[in-house]
Scaffold this motif. Structure first.
Motif, PDB file in Angstrom:
ATOM      1  N   ILE A  60       5.832 -40.520  30.210  1.00  0.00           N
ATOM      2  CA  ILE A  60       6.156 -41.469  29.142  1.00  0.00           C
ATOM      3  C   ILE A  60       7.609 -41.233  28.742  1.00  0.00           C
ATOM      4  N   THR A  61       8.409 -42.275  28.777  1.00  0.00           N
ATOM      5  CA  THR A  61       9.837 -42.116  28.493  1.00  0.00           C
ATOM      6  C   THR A  61      10.117 -41.973  27.005  1.00  0.00           C
ATOM      7  N   ASP A  62       9.328 -42.629  26.163  1.00  0.00           N
ATOM      8  CA  ASP A  62       9.543 -42.553  24.716  1.00  0.00           C
ATOM      9  C   ASP A  62       9.032 -41.226  24.177  1.00  0.00           C
ATOM     10  N   SER A  63       9.724 -40.716  23.164  1.00  0.00           N
ATOM     11  CA  SER A  63       9.284 -39.467  22.533  1.00  0.00           C
ATOM     12  C   SER A  63       8.291 -39.720  21.404  1.00  0.00           C
ATOM     13  N   LEU A  64       8.251 -40.939  20.892  1.00  0.00           N
ATOM     14  CA  LEU A  64       7.309 -41.317  19.852  1.00  0.00           C
ATOM     15  C   LEU A  64       6.521 -42.535  20.314  1.00  0.00           C
ATOM     16  N   ILE A  65       5.209 -42.465  20.183  1.00  0.00           N
ATOM     17  CA  ILE A  65       4.366 -43.606  20.516  1.00  0.00           C
ATOM     18  C   ILE A  65       3.476 -43.932  19.326  1.00  0.00           C
ATOM     19  N   SER A  66       3.038 -45.166  19.254  1.00  0.00           N
ATOM     20  CA  SER A  66       2.161 -45.591  18.174  1.00  0.00           C
ATOM     21  C   SER A  66       0.809 -44.893  18.295  1.00  0.00           C
ATOM     22  N   ILE A  67       0.147 -44.721  17.156  1.00  0.00           N
ATOM     23  CA  ILE A  67      -1.207 -44.178  17.204  1.00  0.00           C
ATOM     24  C   ILE A  67      -2.141 -45.158  17.927  1.00  0.00           C
ATOM     25  N   TYR A  68      -1.728 -46.412  18.004  1.00  0.00           N
ATOM     26  CA  TYR A  68      -2.451 -47.418  18.787  1.00  0.00           C
ATOM     27  C   TYR A  68      -1.613 -47.718  20.034  1.00  0.00           C
ATOM     28  N   ASN A  69      -1.750 -46.891  21.048  1.00  0.00           N
ATOM     29  CA  ASN A  69      -0.881 -46.987  22.221  1.00  0.00           C
ATOM     30  C   ASN A  69      -1.664 -47.387  23.461  1.00  0.00           C
ATOM     31  N   GLU A  70      -0.922 -47.811  24.478  1.00  0.00           N
ATOM     32  CA  GLU A  70      -1.530 -48.272  25.720  1.00  0.00           C
ATOM     33  C   GLU A  70      -1.848 -47.139  26.686  1.00  0.00           C
ATOM     34  N   TYR A  71      -1.514 -45.899  26.317  1.00  0.00           N
ATOM     35  CA  TYR A  71      -1.715 -44.771  27.230  1.00  0.00           C
ATOM     36  C   TYR A  71      -3.090 -44.116  27.069  1.00  0.00           C
ATOM     37  N   GLY A  72      -3.823 -44.510  26.042  1.00  0.00           N
ATOM     38  CA  GLY A  72      -5.139 -43.927  25.804  1.00  0.00           C
ATOM     39  C   GLY A  72      -5.101 -42.598  25.085  1.00  0.00           C
ATOM     40  N   ILE A  73      -3.912 -42.175  24.618  1.00  0.00           N
ATOM     41  CA  ILE A  73      -3.780 -40.929  23.867  1.00  0.00           C
ATOM     42  C   ILE A  73      -4.155 -41.188  22.405  1.00  0.00           C
ATOM     43  N   LYS A  74      -5.047 -40.376  21.889  1.00  0.00           N
ATOM     44  CA  LYS A  74      -5.533 -40.585  20.525  1.00  0.00           C
ATOM     45  C   LYS A  74      -5.428 -39.292  19.717  1.00  0.00           C
ATOM     46  N   ALA A  75      -5.097 -39.433  18.448  1.00  0.00           N
ATOM     47  CA  ALA A  75      -5.051 -38.291  17.533  1.00  0.00           C
ATOM     48  C   ALA A  75      -5.311 -38.793  16.122  1.00  0.00           C
ATOM     49  N   VAL A  76      -6.279 -38.172  15.465  1.00  0.00           N
ATOM     50  CA  VAL A  76      -6.618 -38.544  14.086  1.00  0.00           C
ATOM     51  C   VAL A  76      -6.952 -37.263  13.328  1.00  0.00           C
ATOM     52  N   ALA A  77      -6.436 -37.154  12.112  1.00  0.00           N
ATOM     53  CA  ALA A  77      -6.737 -36.001  11.257  1.00  0.00           C
ATOM     54  C   ALA A  77      -7.082 -36.474   9.863  1.00  0.00           C
ATOM     55  N   LYS A  78      -7.952 -35.720   9.217  1.00  0.00           N
ATOM     56  CA  LYS A  78      -8.333 -36.026   7.842  1.00  0.00           C
ATOM     57  C   LYS A  78      -8.610 -34.727   7.090  1.00  0.00           C
ATOM     58  N   MET A  79      -8.561 -34.825   5.783  1.00  0.00           N
ATOM     59  CA  MET A  79      -9.000 -33.729   4.920  1.00  0.00           C
ATOM     60  C   MET A  79     -10.459 -33.987   4.561  1.00  0.00           C
ATOM     61  N   ASP A  80     -11.327 -32.970   4.738  1.00  0.00           N
ATOM     62  CA  ASP A  80     -12.726 -33.173   4.394  1.00  0.00           C
ATOM     63  C   ASP A  80     -12.979 -32.818   2.931  1.00  0.00           C
TER      64      ASP A  80
END
Length: 274
Positions: free
Chosen positions: A168-188
């Motif tokens: 991936i050439t970009d250093s920043l991608i959207s959380i809704y990206n076409e690469y299938g990479i996902k990351a989500v965090a929350k406080m419980d």
């Protein structure tokens, strides 16, 4: 009476078993639950595979036929502060070598800090003084509650994931990206930090049938650069707490601040299996 002592022995044995410590590093492969959803809710990962002492993180690495997963949890206030200061980097070296240079890396969360209180001239300083005075009048429970709500809002506002490698050439991608990479965090509700990450195996150029051993690194980046003292005193970035303590408190204030500025990490190995 005999029945009572038998029950007491069983109870103590159960406590001892429950209290057994997790290993410092995960040593086994884990099949991801079929119900896995990357939503930041700890519904699938009831237990963790390891508790790393160096970083203070509970974590599990798992895979299915399509993705590699990381689920991690932080309960310590100091560790959570460090996460919000610089995020966590999850690096995977598909060659099995413990080398960052050859690894593909995801850094998350990238917390955007509110600079609204840094007004021009004396107004910014006055605003910070008022904030500090307000925190000083709060109980510790109120301070913790304020920091908790602030952290939840900061996580909800995250729109990007930092990446390196993955072709991936970009250093920043959207959380809704076409690469299938996902990351989500929350406080419980127990004020713990919980995060889920999913990376397509195709992005790592590995397949389950290969039974390939990969090397992974989990790193708490800490705060990199910037006027750390000013940020702590102004309460910026979810550190919380009053009296210029930045939420660390006690006689360990200096040690906690120093630790916040230094990255801590560990490496491990994982075999991707079908």
């Amino acid at each position: 009476m005999t029945l009572f002592y038998a029950f007491l022995l069983l109870y103590c044995t159960s406590l001892t078993t429950y209290a057994q410590k997790l290993p410092d590093l995960q040593t086994n492969s884990v099949s991801a639950p079929a119900t896995t959803r990357i939503d930041g809710k700890n519904l699938e990962w009831n237990t963790f595979s390891a508790e790393n002492k160096r970083t203070g993180l509970l974590y599990t690495i798992a895979n299915d036929d399509k993705n590699l997963y990381l689920a991690l949890k932080a309960t310590s206030s100091e560790v959570i502060n460090k996460i919000f200061a610089g995020g966590i980097s999850f690096s995977i070296n598909a060659k099995g070598k413990k080398r960052e240079e050859d690894a593909s890396t995801i850094t998350y969360p990238l917390v955007v800090r509110n600079n609204a209180n840094r007004g021009a001239g004396g107004q910014g300083g006055t605003s910070r003084q008022r904030m500090g005075q307000g925190r000083a009048d709060q109980s510790q429970e109120q301070k913790d509650s304020t920091a908790f709500e602030q952290r939840k809002a900061q996580l909800a506002a995250i729109k990007e994931i930092k990446v390196k490698g993955f072709n991936i050439t970009d250093s920043l991608i959207s959380i809704y990206n076409e690469y299938g990479i996902k990351a989500v965090a929350k406080m419980d509700e127990q004020k713990a930090y919980f995060c889920e990450i999913a990376i397509p195996l195709a992005a790592l150029e590995v397949a389950v049938n290969d039974k390939k051993e990969i090397a992974y690194q989990i790193k708490l980046n800490g705060r990199q650069g910037g006027n750390f003292t000013q940020r702590i005193n102004s309460g910026v970035g979810g550190f919380g707490g009053g009296n210029n303590r930045g939420g660390f408190g006690g006689g360990n204030n200096n040690a906690a601040q120093q630790d916040l500025m230094v990255a801590t990490d560990f490496w491990g190995k994982y075999i991707i299996q079908k």
